[in-house]
Write an enzyme that holds these catalytic residues in place. Sequence first.
Site, PDB file in Angstrom:
ATOM      1  N   THR A 199      -5.654 -41.129  -2.603  1.00  0.00           N
ATOM      2  CA  THR A 199      -4.913 -41.375  -1.029  1.00  0.00           C
ATOM      3  C   THR A 199      -3.523 -42.209  -1.227  1.00  0.00           C
ATOM      4  O   THR A 199      -3.208 -42.864  -0.222  1.00  0.00           O
ATOM      5  CB  THR A 199      -6.319 -42.248  -0.506  1.00  0.00           C
ATOM      6  OG1 THR A 199      -7.125 -41.047  -0.748  1.00  0.00           O
ATOM      7  CG2 THR A 199      -6.275 -41.948   1.235  1.00  0.00           C
ATOM      8  N   SER A 216      -7.231 -37.575  -8.185  1.00  0.00           N
ATOM      9  CA  SER A 216      -8.003 -38.336  -9.376  1.00  0.00           C
ATOM     10  C   SER A 216      -9.233 -37.399  -9.901  1.00  0.00           C
ATOM     11  O   SER A 216      -9.626 -37.576 -11.295  1.00  0.00           O
ATOM     12  CB  SER A 216      -8.548 -39.786  -8.685  1.00  0.00           C
ATOM     13  OG  SER A 216      -8.926 -39.885  -8.172  1.00  0.00           O
ATOM     14  N   THR A 266      -9.202 -43.051  -5.449  1.00  0.00           N
ATOM     15  CA  THR A 266     -10.247 -43.425  -5.665  1.00  0.00           C
ATOM     16  C   THR A 266     -11.517 -43.268  -5.502  1.00  0.00           C
ATOM     17  O   THR A 266     -12.296 -43.520  -6.041  1.00  0.00           O
ATOM     18  CB  THR A 266     -10.893 -44.183  -4.686  1.00  0.00           C
ATOM     19  OG1 THR A 266     -10.903 -43.434  -3.562  1.00  0.00           O
ATOM     20  CG2 THR A 266      -9.866 -45.129  -3.913  1.00  0.00           C
ATOM     21  N   ASP A 267     -11.238 -41.762  -6.053  1.00  0.00           N
ATOM     22  CA  ASP A 267     -12.532 -40.796  -6.342  1.00  0.00           C
ATOM     23  C   ASP A 267     -13.320 -40.866  -8.334  1.00  0.00           C
ATOM     24  O   ASP A 267     -14.542 -41.517  -8.383  1.00  0.00           O
ATOM     25  CB  ASP A 267     -12.983 -39.942  -6.225  1.00  0.00           C
ATOM     26  CG  ASP A 267     -13.069 -39.265  -4.794  1.00  0.00           C
ATOM     27  OD1 ASP A 267     -13.188 -39.794  -3.840  1.00  0.00           O
ATOM     28  OD2 ASP A 267     -12.331 -37.768  -4.749  1.00  0.00           O
TER      29      ASP A 267
HETATM   30  N1  ASP Z   1      -9.596 -38.087  -3.025  1.00  0.00           N
HETATM   31  C1  ASP Z   1      -9.419 -39.387  -3.446  1.00  0.00           C
HETATM   32  C2  ASP Z   1      -8.637 -39.230  -4.954  1.00  0.00           C
HETATM   33  O1  ASP Z   1      -9.211 -39.920  -5.583  1.00  0.00           O
HETATM   34  C3  ASP Z   1      -9.462 -40.016  -3.007  1.00  0.00           C
HETATM   35  C4  ASP Z   1      -9.068 -41.789  -2.851  1.00  0.00           C
HETATM   36  O2  ASP Z   1      -8.135 -42.020  -3.267  1.00  0.00           O
HETATM   37  O3  ASP Z   1      -9.538 -42.182  -2.299  1.00  0.00           O
HETATM   38  O4  ASP Z   1      -7.339 -38.749  -5.367  1.00  0.00           O
END
Ligand code: ASP
Length: 326
Positions: free
Chosen positions: A14, A57, A89-90
């Site tokens: 993100t 991710s 963050t995932d």
């Molecule tokens: N879907 C995103 C990822 O993990 C979520 C994020 O970055 O917060 O790539």
Amino acid sequence: MAKPTIHIFALGGTIAMVPDQHGGARPALSATDIIAAAPGIDDLANIHAHDFRSVASANLSFEDLIDLAKEVNALLSDGADGVVVTQGTDVLEESAFALDLMVDGGAAIFTGAMRHSGLEGSDGPANLANAVRLAATIERPVAGALVVMNGEIHAPSQVRKVHTSSFGAFASAENGPLGRIDGTGVEWARSIPQTPNISPGSISGIARIAYYAAVMDDRSAILQTIADGDFDGLVVAAFGGGHVAEETADLLAAMTGNMPIVLASRTGAGRILENVYAYKGAEIDLISRGLIPARNLDARKSRVFLTLALGAGWSLAEIRTVFSKF
Ligand code: ASP
């Protein structure tokens, strides 16, 4: 005084996403773009940008993380003062823990964002500034990784993503954050936990570790598929303090002859019990039948450790000893 040298590796997520023509976010920003969105970080350090991956991710692999650890270790041993990794963050709780195990000779600070740059109040720039600030000023000896999100510093071995969208999505349920960081400095609450080191250069293959989460009345169908599959090991996210149904216990016991099986909890906090419950399927029964208690390490992180340790050729006895210290 000379400014510290900090390397920023962008992996996507993100923090690197912008809305497409329909408004949905996709990875698009380079490391340089992400850095440009956080004005002032040039004052904190001499920054070097690295475009490492540009993915959501969920697509990161162990191969990616081993390559990243090798690059990070090479820079740290060449005199870099610190490294920051920006990513989605995932899976950040897993990738940061993998780097915590593999990085030596300095710190890799992981961060990301819960709101992309097209949304009001995007947190990427502040998180990146805090991560660089920590990498540039950390005085504690660190050989591994740390996570910085929402002004908090977390240990990768303990932190989990616990909310789908909150700025405060990352939490270390057992003990809270290691400390807090903002533009005024760092306030440490407790010491950084030590984790074992697995040299990325010693990893010759990616062990296939299955992950089985206990759920009520599942009748072991998925576990049987794992037993019949081509896996090198298994991590069980068991109920409560380390418990499964009786039928599941028998199947797990039969599988221990073929692969190491780690007993962790699906709860998200607390140590696996070792001597409280004696009924069939409880921790005393499962441990006596060969399962390895994960102690305080959660199931997802247990899978990361088992994957890297088996890939590096660690013996079962060594793996058991390390789990007994988590
Ligand atoms: N879907 C995103 C990822 O993990 C979520 C994020 O970055 O917060 O790539």
